[in-house]
Design an enzyme around this catalytic site. Structure first.
Site, PDB file in Angstrom:
ATOM      1  N   THR A 185      33.638  34.981  12.092  1.00 38.27           N
ATOM      2  CA  THR A 185      33.264  34.600  13.905  1.00 38.27           C
ATOM      3  C   THR A 185      34.225  34.630  14.467  1.00 38.27           C
ATOM      4  OG1 THR A 185      33.458  32.099  13.520  1.00 38.27           O
ATOM      5  CG2 THR A 185      31.179  32.635  12.582  1.00 38.27           C
ATOM      6  N   GLU A 330      27.102  31.966  10.354  1.00 38.91           N
ATOM      7  CA  GLU A 330      26.951  31.279   9.805  1.00 38.91           C
ATOM      8  C   GLU A 330      25.811  31.479   8.898  1.00 38.91           C
ATOM      9  OE1 GLU A 330      28.741  30.953  12.519  1.00 38.91           O
ATOM     10  OE2 GLU A 330      29.582  29.565  12.676  1.00 38.91           O
ATOM     11  N   LYS A 439      26.811  18.418  32.661  1.00 39.30           N
ATOM     12  CA  LYS A 439      26.578  16.859  32.341  1.00 39.30           C
ATOM     13  C   LYS A 439      27.408  17.154  33.807  1.00 39.30           C
ATOM     14  CE  LYS A 439      26.589  14.906  28.168  1.00 39.30           C
ATOM     15  NZ  LYS A 439      27.056  14.555  26.861  1.00 39.30           N
ATOM     16  N   TRP A 444      21.705  16.088  31.313  1.00 36.22           N
ATOM     17  CA  TRP A 444      22.084  17.500  31.183  1.00 36.22           C
ATOM     18  C   TRP A 444      21.499  18.327  31.652  1.00 36.22           C
ATOM     19  CZ3 TRP A 444      21.799  17.301  24.628  1.00 36.22           C
ATOM     20  CH2 TRP A 444      23.380  17.006  24.693  1.00 36.22           C
TER      21      TRP A 444
HETATM   22  P1  AMP Z   1      27.468  35.058  16.522  1.00 33.60           P
HETATM   23  O1  AMP Z   1      28.286  34.258  15.164  1.00 33.60           O
HETATM   24  O2  AMP Z   1      28.920  35.329  17.466  1.00 33.60           O
HETATM   25  O3  AMP Z   1      25.973  35.636  15.942  1.00 33.60           O
HETATM   26  O4  AMP Z   1      27.045  33.908  17.065  1.00 33.60           O
HETATM   27  C1  AMP Z   1      25.780  33.214  17.651  1.00 33.60           C
HETATM   28  C2  AMP Z   1      25.889  31.886  18.954  1.00 33.60           C
HETATM   29  O5  AMP Z   1      25.074  32.989  19.924  1.00 33.60           O
HETATM   30  C3  AMP Z   1      24.873  31.486  18.648  1.00 33.60           C
HETATM   31  O6  AMP Z   1      25.202  30.212  18.286  1.00 33.60           O
HETATM   32  C4  AMP Z   1      23.882  31.303  20.145  1.00 33.60           C
HETATM   33  O7  AMP Z   1      24.916  30.655  20.749  1.00 33.60           O
HETATM   34  C5  AMP Z   1      24.008  32.725  20.340  1.00 33.60           C
HETATM   35  N1  AMP Z   1      22.931  32.979  20.274  1.00 33.60           N
HETATM   36  C6  AMP Z   1      22.224  34.136  19.387  1.00 33.60           C
HETATM   37  N2  AMP Z   1      21.015  34.029  19.470  1.00 33.60           N
HETATM   38  C7  AMP Z   1      20.626  34.065  20.765  1.00 33.60           C
HETATM   39  C8  AMP Z   1      19.569  33.414  21.626  1.00 33.60           C
HETATM   40  N3  AMP Z   1      18.639  34.113  20.884  1.00 33.60           N
HETATM   41  N4  AMP Z   1      19.416  33.068  22.599  1.00 33.60           N
HETATM   42  C9  AMP Z   1      20.745  32.495  23.497  1.00 33.60           C
HETATM   43  N5  AMP Z   1      22.311  32.165  22.788  1.00 33.60           N
HETATM   44  C10 AMP Z   1      21.624  32.950  20.991  1.00 33.60           C
END
Ligand code: AMP
Length: 543
Positions: A185, A330, A439, A444
């Site tokens: 990640t 993950e 915040k 929030w």
């Molecule tokens: P990654 O592991 O790089 O795919 O990032 C995952 C993160 O991307 C998630 O925990 C979210 O914070 C963000 N994310 C993925 N899909 C969405 C979505 N449809 N709307 C908002 N945030 C998203």
């Protein structure tokens, strides 16, 4: 009493063998550096994967050893996925957009033995190689005719390697819990963390993504995975497409280029595609300026970051359904998807434009809950905000070679780091990353909702909202905007007035700043940490 069913291991090898037998004639089309439109069939792809595996077998690697890839979406990368994982090695897809120090860390932490790389990354690799002593060889994904000159002593030409292998290679029978893929990640702070997928988790995830209310894949679909194969296995497409028998169209290094995407869609008859909001903005902008349409395209999945209404409505204009998906590295990655378009008639126009932007309903196989700071579960009423936790068979139980951290503090659950609401029908909406939530006076404010409102302004190209220090409220929202080329006359007053009636008064950003561009991270998302650094000395007007 036990059931009397066969206990077959769930191996991705089965996907390949099924595709070869049943969908052998189906096409795979790729844009590569040495061929702008390479095409062949699943049968040819998997015969070559066997040749590759037999050649790699000569290297004397042990089961579970890692083979890295620094590659675009194309057929050679697909062959490497299967050739390595189905031989019992782990295919470690590396995001080439990471900083060089992160790449060195990842390659050494994963203990990659060999790395397969696109010729585009050769200059990068020549610099990194001395710092990665564990890598025994660098395989350049091209043929002899196109092999670039390199000082890298251990460079191997991919096509020469494959040519030396045998099609008669027999795939080993593996344990379904054996690891098949590894992806780090791109964390915003600290070292990247490795997520190690198993054959079983990958197979189950691929099945789930094919469901009609998920990506809904069929043998008559033509799929364009724009989301990179180095970003969570292109959301499972390299597994689900051969499973369903869909034709695949790989954009190579042209994934951010609206013109190439539009041409691929029209010339190859693409029906389904998946990508992050940034690529859809590029495609929609190209369609607008060129006057082209995308007649064959039925559906796009938008994920990886919040999707603004302008993208959803932009696609409406071309008769394309957009489905927002949410997930994480993950989570293999798919956790939820929003297929509400099919039920549009149940809602008023206003309700639907709110609903369609939610991250969707959990797909079967993923369980979710939202909790408060004390870990108490919050109601699914669409209002209560909480930290989102998930569990399921394709969700990571620990990070690779790392002590358990807060994300796995509650046994059996994974804390996503996202803040969400869930409504009574199960629609989950991401309101923030835990770290990005604003915040104000202890309450929030959702940065994502404010960004959506800003992005719906016709003169806004991109927008981000960060929480910024305020002496009275501790934090207040600061809006940062990139104006569209033809919207340079947008003023701060006009921008802020746009929020009237669209959000609660106390949510309205305190100020707006205009910038030429926003910082993006390695997966194309807005990098809020950099943005906060950039504005750390900022003061709200009048303070
Ligand atoms: P990654 O592991 O790089 O795919 O990032 C995952 C993160 O991307 C998630 O925990 C979210 O914070 C963000 N994310 C993925 N899909 C969405 C979505 N449809 N709307 C908002 N945030 C998203």
């Amino acid at each position: 009493m036990q059931g009397l069913m066969m206990n077959m291991p769930l191996l991705i090898t089965e996907i390949m063998q099924h595709a070869e037998r049943v969908n052998g004639q189906q096409e795979i089309v790729s844009v590569t550096r040495d061929n702008p439109r390479h095409r062949y069939t699943y049968r040819e792809a998997f015969a070559r994967a066997r040749k590759l595996a037999s050649a790699v077998a000569e290297w004397g690697l042990a089961r579970g050893d890692r083979i890295g890839t620094l590659a675009w979406n194309d057929y050679r990368h697909l062959e490497t996925y299967y050739g390595s994982a189905c031989s019992g090695y782990v295919c470690h897809t590396i995001n080439p957009r990471l900083f060089p120090e992160q790449l060195v860390y990842i390659i050494n932490h994963a203990e990659d033995r060999y790395i397969f790389l696109d010729p585009d990354f050769l200059p990068l690799v020549e610099k990194l190689a001395p710092e990665c002593p564990g890598v025994k060889g660098w395989v350049v994904l091209t043929d002899e005719a196109n092999m670039p000159a390199t000082e890298l002593a251990s460079a191997i030409c991919y096509e020469t390697l494959v040519a030396g292998g045998s099609e008669d290679f027999v795939w080993p029978v593996l344990d379904e819990n054996d690891a098949c893929a590894l992806c780090y990640t791109s964390g915003t702070t600290g070292h990247p963390k490795g997520v190690l997928y198993s054959h079983r988790s990958t197979m189950l995830h691929a099945y789930a993504t094919m469901m009609p209310d998920a990506m809904g894949l069929s043998a008559s679909d033509v799929v364009l995975p724009i989301v990179p194969m180095f970003h969570v296995n292109a959301w499972g497409n390299p597994y689900s497409c051969p499973m369903a028998g869909s034709k695949m169209v790989f954009p190579g290094n042209k994934m951010g280029d609206g013109e190439t995407l539009a041409n691929l869609i029209n010339e190859e008859g693409v029906t389904l595609s998946a990508g992050v909001p940034t690529v859809w903005l590029a495609l929609l902008a190209h369609l607008k300026t060129s006057g082209k349409t995308v007649e064959t395209l039925k559906r796009v999945v938008v994920g990886g970051a919040a999707c603004p209404l302008s993208i959803a409505e932009g696609f409406d204009a071309y008769g394309v359904e957009s489905r927002i998906g949410w997930g994480m590295t993950e989570m293999s990655p798919l956790g939820s998807i929003n297929a509400s378009a099919d039920q549009k008639d149940r809602y008023s126009a206003e309700e639907y434009s709110r609903l369609r932007l939610k991250a969707g309903r959990p797909i079967f196989g993923v369980e979710m809950k939202i909790v408060d700071d004390e870990g108490n579960e919050l109601p699914w009423d669409g209002k209560a905000y909480g930290s989102l936790k998930v569990r399921g068979s394709w969700i990571c139980s620990a990070y690779f070679k790392r002590e358990a951290d807060g994300a796995h503090a509650e046994p059996g659950w994974f804390e996503t780091g996202d803040v969400a609401t869930i409504d009574p029908e199960g629609y989950m909406a991401i309101t923030d990353r835990t770290k990005d939530v604003i915040k104000s006076g202890g309450e929030w404010i959702s940065s994502i909702e404010l960004e959506n409102v800003a992005m719906s302004h016709p003169k806004v190209a991109e927008a981000a909202v960060i929480g910024h220090y305020h002496p009275k409220w501790s934090e207040r929202p600061l809006l940062i905007v990139v104006r569209k080329g033809d919207g340079q006359d947008l003023t701060a007053e006009e921008m802020l007035a746009w929020f009237e009636g669209k959000v609660a008064t106390w949510w309205k950003p305190d100020a707006v700043e205009f910038v030429a561009e926003l910082p993006h991270g390695a997966t194309g998302k807005i990098h809020k940490v950099s943005l906060r650094e950039q504005f750390q000395d900022y003061s709200f007007p009048g303070l």
